[in-house]
Structure formats: structure tokens, C-alpha cells
Motif scaffolding. Sequence first.
Motif, PDB file in Angstrom:
ATOM      1  N   ASN A 248     -45.376 -35.092  14.536  1.00  0.00           N
ATOM      2  CA  ASN A 248     -44.622 -36.058  13.748  1.00  0.00           C
ATOM      3  C   ASN A 248     -43.197 -36.073  14.278  1.00  0.00           C
ATOM      4  O   ASN A 248     -42.867 -35.330  15.200  1.00  0.00           O
ATOM      5  CB  ASN A 248     -44.635 -35.672  12.266  1.00  0.00           C
ATOM      6  N   THR A 249     -42.351 -36.893  13.688  1.00  0.00           N
ATOM      7  CA  THR A 249     -40.950 -36.934  14.078  1.00  0.00           C
ATOM      8  C   THR A 249     -40.115 -36.408  12.922  1.00  0.00           C
ATOM      9  O   THR A 249     -40.120 -37.000  11.830  1.00  0.00           O
ATOM     10  CB  THR A 249     -40.506 -38.369  14.422  1.00  0.00           C
ATOM     11  N   LEU A 250     -39.422 -35.285  13.136  1.00  0.00           N
ATOM     12  CA  LEU A 250     -38.597 -34.714  12.079  1.00  0.00           C
ATOM     13  C   LEU A 250     -37.397 -35.623  11.826  1.00  0.00           C
ATOM     14  O   LEU A 250     -36.602 -35.888  12.731  1.00  0.00           O
ATOM     15  CB  LEU A 250     -38.115 -33.315  12.463  1.00  0.00           C
ATOM     16  N   ASP A 251     -37.273 -36.098  10.594  1.00  0.00           N
ATOM     17  CA  ASP A 251     -36.128 -36.934  10.212  1.00  0.00           C
ATOM     18  C   ASP A 251     -35.022 -36.013   9.716  1.00  0.00           C
ATOM     19  O   ASP A 251     -34.896 -35.759   8.523  1.00  0.00           O
ATOM     20  CB  ASP A 251     -36.556 -37.926   9.132  1.00  0.00           C
ATOM     21  N   ILE A 252     -34.223 -35.511  10.655  1.00  0.00           N
ATOM     22  CA  ILE A 252     -33.162 -34.569  10.289  1.00  0.00           C
ATOM     23  C   ILE A 252     -32.122 -35.233   9.401  1.00  0.00           C
ATOM     24  O   ILE A 252     -31.473 -34.591   8.576  1.00  0.00           O
ATOM     25  CB  ILE A 252     -32.524 -33.969  11.567  1.00  0.00           C
ATOM     26  N   SER A 253     -31.977 -36.557   9.539  1.00  0.00           N
ATOM     27  CA  SER A 253     -30.999 -37.271   8.715  1.00  0.00           C
ATOM     28  C   SER A 253     -31.409 -37.316   7.252  1.00  0.00           C
ATOM     29  O   SER A 253     -30.579 -37.579   6.372  1.00  0.00           O
ATOM     30  CB  SER A 253     -30.798 -38.694   9.234  1.00  0.00           C
ATOM     31  N   ALA A 254     -32.674 -37.046   6.970  1.00  0.00           N
ATOM     32  CA  ALA A 254     -33.126 -37.048   5.571  1.00  0.00           C
ATOM     33  C   ALA A 254     -32.381 -35.999   4.745  1.00  0.00           C
ATOM     34  O   ALA A 254     -32.200 -36.176   3.532  1.00  0.00           O
ATOM     35  CB  ALA A 254     -34.631 -36.781   5.501  1.00  0.00           C
ATOM     36  N   ILE A 255     -31.935 -34.932   5.384  1.00  0.00           N
ATOM     37  CA  ILE A 255     -31.253 -33.864   4.640  1.00  0.00           C
ATOM     38  C   ILE A 255     -29.933 -34.363   4.051  1.00  0.00           C
ATOM     39  O   ILE A 255     -29.734 -34.318   2.828  1.00  0.00           O
ATOM     40  CB  ILE A 255     -31.050 -32.620   5.528  1.00  0.00           C
ATOM     41  N   PRO A 256     -28.982 -34.868   4.883  1.00  0.00           N
ATOM     42  CA  PRO A 256     -27.747 -35.376   4.266  1.00  0.00           C
ATOM     43  C   PRO A 256     -27.962 -36.600   3.387  1.00  0.00           C
ATOM     44  O   PRO A 256     -27.234 -36.792   2.402  1.00  0.00           O
ATOM     45  CB  PRO A 256     -26.853 -35.696   5.470  1.00  0.00           C
ATOM     46  N   VAL A 257     -28.956 -37.430   3.713  1.00  0.00           N
ATOM     47  CA  VAL A 257     -29.222 -38.600   2.871  1.00  0.00           C
ATOM     48  C   VAL A 257     -29.664 -38.156   1.477  1.00  0.00           C
ATOM     49  O   VAL A 257     -29.172 -38.663   0.462  1.00  0.00           O
ATOM     50  CB  VAL A 257     -30.268 -39.522   3.524  1.00  0.00           C
ATOM     51  N   ILE A 258     -30.591 -37.199   1.422  1.00  0.00           N
ATOM     52  CA  ILE A 258     -31.037 -36.677   0.127  1.00  0.00           C
ATOM     53  C   ILE A 258     -29.867 -36.063  -0.632  1.00  0.00           C
ATOM     54  O   ILE A 258     -29.706 -36.271  -1.848  1.00  0.00           O
ATOM     55  CB  ILE A 258     -32.165 -35.644   0.306  1.00  0.00           C
ATOM     56  N   LYS A 259     -29.035 -35.321   0.061  1.00  0.00           N
ATOM     57  CA  LYS A 259     -27.885 -34.687  -0.594  1.00  0.00           C
ATOM     58  C   LYS A 259     -26.935 -35.727  -1.185  1.00  0.00           C
ATOM     59  O   LYS A 259     -26.240 -35.446  -2.167  1.00  0.00           O
ATOM     60  CB  LYS A 259     -27.134 -33.799   0.403  1.00  0.00           C
ATOM     61  N   SER A 260     -26.899 -36.920  -0.597  1.00  0.00           N
ATOM     62  CA  SER A 260     -26.012 -37.978  -1.094  1.00  0.00           C
ATOM     63  C   SER A 260     -26.641 -38.774  -2.228  1.00  0.00           C
ATOM     64  O   SER A 260     -25.948 -39.470  -2.967  1.00  0.00           O
ATOM     65  CB  SER A 260     -25.622 -38.928   0.039  1.00  0.00           C
ATOM     66  N   LYS A 261     -27.972 -38.694  -2.366  1.00  0.00           N
ATOM     67  CA  LYS A 261     -28.688 -39.496  -3.347  1.00  0.00           C
ATOM     68  C   LYS A 261     -29.234 -38.696  -4.525  1.00  0.00           C
ATOM     69  O   LYS A 261     -29.422 -39.250  -5.613  1.00  0.00           O
ATOM     70  CB  LYS A 261     -29.874 -40.213  -2.676  1.00  0.00           C
ATOM     71  N   SER A 262     -29.516 -37.421  -4.320  1.00  0.00           N
ATOM     72  CA  SER A 262     -30.222 -36.635  -5.324  1.00  0.00           C
ATOM     73  C   SER A 262     -29.618 -35.250  -5.483  1.00  0.00           C
ATOM     74  O   SER A 262     -28.986 -34.716  -4.560  1.00  0.00           O
ATOM     75  CB  SER A 262     -31.704 -36.512  -4.939  1.00  0.00           C
ATOM     76  N   HIS A 263     -29.826 -34.676  -6.644  1.00  0.00           N
ATOM     77  CA  HIS A 263     -29.385 -33.311  -6.935  1.00  0.00           C
ATOM     78  C   HIS A 263     -30.470 -32.293  -6.618  1.00  0.00           C
ATOM     79  O   HIS A 263     -30.239 -31.086  -6.710  1.00  0.00           O
ATOM     80  CB  HIS A 263     -29.015 -33.189  -8.411  1.00  0.00           C
ATOM     81  N   LEU A 264     -31.664 -32.768  -6.236  1.00  0.00           N
ATOM     82  CA  LEU A 264     -32.780 -31.848  -6.005  1.00  0.00           C
ATOM     83  C   LEU A 264     -32.605 -31.089  -4.693  1.00  0.00           C
ATOM     84  O   LEU A 264     -32.120 -31.655  -3.703  1.00  0.00           O
ATOM     85  CB  LEU A 264     -34.093 -32.631  -5.967  1.00  0.00           C
ATOM     86  N   PRO A 265     -33.010 -29.825  -4.635  1.00  0.00           N
ATOM     87  CA  PRO A 265     -32.935 -29.079  -3.375  1.00  0.00           C
ATOM     88  C   PRO A 265     -33.942 -29.618  -2.367  1.00  0.00           C
ATOM     89  O   PRO A 265     -34.992 -30.158  -2.732  1.00  0.00           O
ATOM     90  CB  PRO A 265     -33.266 -27.643  -3.788  1.00  0.00           C
ATOM     91  N   ILE A 266     -33.623 -29.458  -1.088  1.00  0.00           N
ATOM     92  CA  ILE A 266     -34.503 -29.927  -0.019  1.00  0.00           C
ATOM     93  C   ILE A 266     -34.683 -28.836   1.027  1.00  0.00           C
ATOM     94  O   ILE A 266     -33.712 -28.214   1.465  1.00  0.00           O
ATOM     95  CB  ILE A 266     -33.964 -31.226   0.635  1.00  0.00           C
ATOM     96  N   ILE A 267     -35.937 -28.595   1.396  1.00  0.00           N
ATOM     97  CA  ILE A 267     -36.239 -27.684   2.491  1.00  0.00           C
ATOM     98  C   ILE A 267     -36.927 -28.481   3.596  1.00  0.00           C
ATOM     99  O   ILE A 267     -37.282 -29.644   3.410  1.00  0.00           O
ATOM    100  CB  ILE A 267     -37.121 -26.504   2.035  1.00  0.00           C
ATOM    101  N   VAL A 268     -37.106 -27.846   4.746  1.00  0.00           N
ATOM    102  CA  VAL A 268     -37.700 -28.514   5.912  1.00  0.00           C
ATOM    103  C   VAL A 268     -38.861 -27.691   6.446  1.00  0.00           C
ATOM    104  O   VAL A 268     -38.791 -26.459   6.493  1.00  0.00           O
ATOM    105  CB  VAL A 268     -36.644 -28.731   7.012  1.00  0.00           C
TER     106      VAL A 268
END
Length: 337
Positions: A248-268
Motif C-alpha cells: 500500500n502507500t503510507l499516507d504520512i500526511s494523514a498524521i498532521p491532518v488528523i491532528k488538525s481535525k480530530s482530538h483522537l490519538p493516531i498510530i501508524v
Amino acid sequence: MIIVMKHTATSDEINTAVKQIENAGLSAHISQGAVVTIIGVVGDKSLLSSDCLCSLNGVDKIVPVTETYKLANLKFHPEPTKVKLGNCEVGGKQLIIMAGPCAIESRDQLLESADAVKMGGATVLRGGAYKPRTSPYSFQGLEEEGLKYMQEAREKTGLSIVCEVTSISAVETASKYVDILQIGARNMQNFELLKAAGKTNIPVLLKRGLSATIDEWLNAAEYIMSEGNQNVILCERGIRTFETATRNTLDISAIPVIKSKSHLPIIVDPSHACGKRPYIPSLAKAAIAAGADGLMIEVHPNPKIALSDGPQSLDPQDFKVLMDELRPIAEAMGRTI
């Protein structure tokens, strides 16, 4: 909409605002920060007069929310959520490393894996008891027998445990054993499964779908949270693109995007993102540098004979080396492992 209370608002004034919301048939979700209290309103806002709310004592302003997800929205909950587990919390200063085999193959294999990831520095043991596979002829997992092995591994090592669930009956069974229910990429929009997980009080790890947008992913989290379970952890595991060099293609940008949109923690999950062992360390390091709250890594005592995902699994020695390499990056990000 969001009601922002004045910093001088009293408990009675907050309760009055909540009562008015509930009297209109809507739900009120209170988020109390260090200075300001925010009340999130969920439901048909046409039933509620903004002018009437603004006139209440203690109300500072009304902020509209255009996104369809509310409970997962950073506007509703400005402080980052920390999901508490048995031996740690996800979203705090400590980076949470979930590691273990893709599939639970036997008691001995799982206990050996648990010892290995514990020694390497993991805080959560992952293992698949229910395995949704592309081919119906591939190994499908040990189901409840595997869950019992995970419970034994937790008692032996002190690690928290996470396992994927693939059906409502699996949720009911796994809830008796695990610390985290995992919803896999293929089930991200299995809405009945999401609602079933939301009816439990067990933290849920929600993987991003194969071709899901970030807003679709957050709306999937909303299904879980709307049933009462606020303990959701997001997991970026790569999305399907035209590229064939990796699984697959890791969407590394999803991390800062999630941080800007949601309060939920994110792991990879770098293992599923690339599908190839040599690339896992680079993606894991990039994820931590980008601000992820943790990692999920496949580790098997002998990847060459693994019944599932051997090519993307690290052996115990490689896992330990990676953990040692991650620590200075974590420290540079103000985190610990």
C-alpha cells in the motif's frame, strides 16, 4: 454547533445551557478545558434557536460546525484524547508500540512472540484470532482459542492485548478477553460492526479503509462514538494507489491532518503500509517524526514460516534494533518509548 462558555461561567450557567439543548431533543457533550468550557450540540440544530442560546448567562459565542463528524471533531474537544489501557495510555507522552504476529498460530508461537516484543520494548501485544483474508482458502485464525492464548500472554507478560474483530459475534466474544478491539481496514465502513464496538466500554483501534478519505475515516469513528464509546484510536495503515512497489502507500500526511481535525490519538502500521520487511524501519521512523502517537508492527519468531504476512514481519532481533533506533527520534519529538 459548539457553544463556547465564558471563562467566568458558573456550573449553574453551564447546566442551564445543557438543559435547554436537551429540552429541544438534542444531545449535549461537555468538554472542560483549563480555562474554557465547550458544549457540543449533536442533532437537528434547526430545533434550537441560536439567538436564544446566545442570550443565556455565561454563553460567550456560538460556533457552527460544518463537518459531518462531531464527537470526533477537534472543535468539540480541543484537548487531545488519551485512551487509557491496562498498562499505559495512548495519546500521552509515551509512544505506544503494539507488536506481535499477524495471526495467532499456536500457544507456543504467541507466548514466544509476547516475550520477544516485551523484551524489545512494546507495551501492547497484537495478534490475530480472526483473520479476514483475501482468499477463503488462507488461514482464517484460531478464534476464541487464540483469544485464550492472548489472555494467558497478558497474564504472563503484563502487556495489554489487541485483536481484530470481524463480526458482531466476534465483538461479543473478544470483549471477554482483550483490552482493545481492532476494526480492520476492510471493515472500516461496516456500520453494524462499528455500532457494536461502540456499545462496549472497550477501546477501539480503527484502521483506515483501503481507499477511504480522512473524512470518511473520521465519520466511521463517529459511528463508534455516537454509541457511547469515546475511546477510539485511529490507525493509518496505508491506502491503495496505483503504485505497486509496496503493498500500500503510507499516507504520512494523514498524521498532521488528523491532528488538525480530530482530538483522537493516531498510530501508524508500517508493516501493512509497505508489505516488505526492509522498508518497515524507515516508515516507522517517519511516522514518529511526523507526530504519530505510536506504531503497530508485525513481529514473528520465525517470519519465514509464518502462516500470514511473513514477508512484512520482523523477527525479534530486528524489532529490538528498530526500537533502539526509534528512541532518539522519539526524544527529539518530546516523547518517550
